[in-house]
Write an enzyme that holds these catalytic residues in place. Structure first.
Site: not given
Ligand SMILES: [Zn+2]
Length: 302
Positions: A103, A122
């Site tokens: 996330n 990410h």
């Protein structure tokens, strides 16, 4: 209490080394959309125009307005009880622990998760990264809103028919354009700039874009955690199918070394739910509700 939950908790309290692998499902009850599926973000927007290095090169003003809107949406959302449960887990003495999260919404950081053990593979909407070739500048956890004066009001997507429309997550019933419509034209001077480069070099959102590789430094840190020292006793797979690389490889490697797996998701294979898959428990439902309950013997009340 179900037999699966009792078994899981018996193992949990004995575990000395734990990994949590977190996906979009954890943030759903905070009101943020998942990426795939019927309400997925990339179903509504064209990723090629908004989330690639080329897109930023062609129109940084458009890309920054899109990320300004996403930052605003994430800032309005609040960490839920699932985030706080993992935060407590990260602060336990006597347990080696990391959270690997896919996330980018900054909610784990805002739940006071121990920073060193939070690995955002990410990236984050709240990291700003220099676009200069030889500059390594990254501004971590910058929750400022708006980031520049010109980015004020770009949190809203401009819609020709409905005029200005505030967005609370993605509403499937609203006929959203597949293109993100910018509120205004912005020149490079009005966008966030690197304080180190000193020549107007732009900062970009510190997320991993389509076509980019995951940060090697974090992947190495995860590899070391899994491969060195004691073997991992337990991996919690939360709000993600865990079928995409590198997530899937972590589960397999931990299992291979004798670790057990607990899945918390709205969608779980029947075989797992029925206890037919060795060393794997499945808890079906909202991770924000399930985690505080399941982890309670170790972390106490959330
Ligand atoms: Zn720079």
């Amino acid at each position: 209490m179900s037999k699966q939950l009792l078994e899981f908790q018996e193992h949990l309290v004995k575990s000395k080394k734990i990994v949590a692998l977190v996906g979009a499902g954890l943030s759903v009850s905070s009101g943020l959309p998942t990426y795939q599926g019927s309400q997925g973000l990339w179903k509504n927007f064209n990723m090629i125009d908004l989330a690639t290095p080329d897109a930023f090169y062609i129109d940084p003003g458009l890309v920054w307005q899109f990320y300004s809107w996403r930052r605003y949406g994430a800032l309005k959302a609040k960490p839920n009880r699932g985030h706080y449960a993992l935060s407590k887990l990260s602060q336990l003495e006597g347990v080696e622990y990391i959270t690997i999260t896919q996330n980018v919404d900054g909610l784990s950081t805002r739940s006071n998760h121990k920073r060193e053990t939070l690995l955002e593979i990410h990236g984050s909407l709240f990291n700003l990264k220099c676009t200069g070739f030889i500059c390594n500048f990254i501004d971590y956890d910058n929750f400022k809103n708006p980031l520049t004066k010109a980015l004020q009001d770009t949190e809203y997507e401009y819609d020709k028919q409905n005029r200005k429309r505030p967005i609370d997550g993605i509403d499937e019933n609203v006929n959203v354009s597949p293109q993100f419509l910018p509120v205004k034209q912005l020149s490079e001077k009005e966008l966030p700039q690197c304080p180190v480069c000193d020549d107007g070099t732009l900062l970009r959102p510190g997320v991993v874009w389509f076509g980019e590789s995951l940060p090697l430094q974090l992947l190495t840190k995860i590899d070391n955690f899994i491969e060195s020292g004691n073997s991992v006793d337990l991996i919690l797979v939360i709000g993600t199918s865990g079928t995409v690389y590198p997530a899937n490889s972590y589960v397999d490697r931990i299992k291979l070394k004798g670790g057990k797996v607990a899945i918390f998701n709205t969608d779980i294979e029947d075989d797992i739910l029925q206890g037919k898959v060795a060393d794997t428990w499945g808890f079906k439902g909202d991770a924000a509700e399930l985690l505080p309950l399941a982890l309670k013997p170790l972390i106490g009340d959330v």
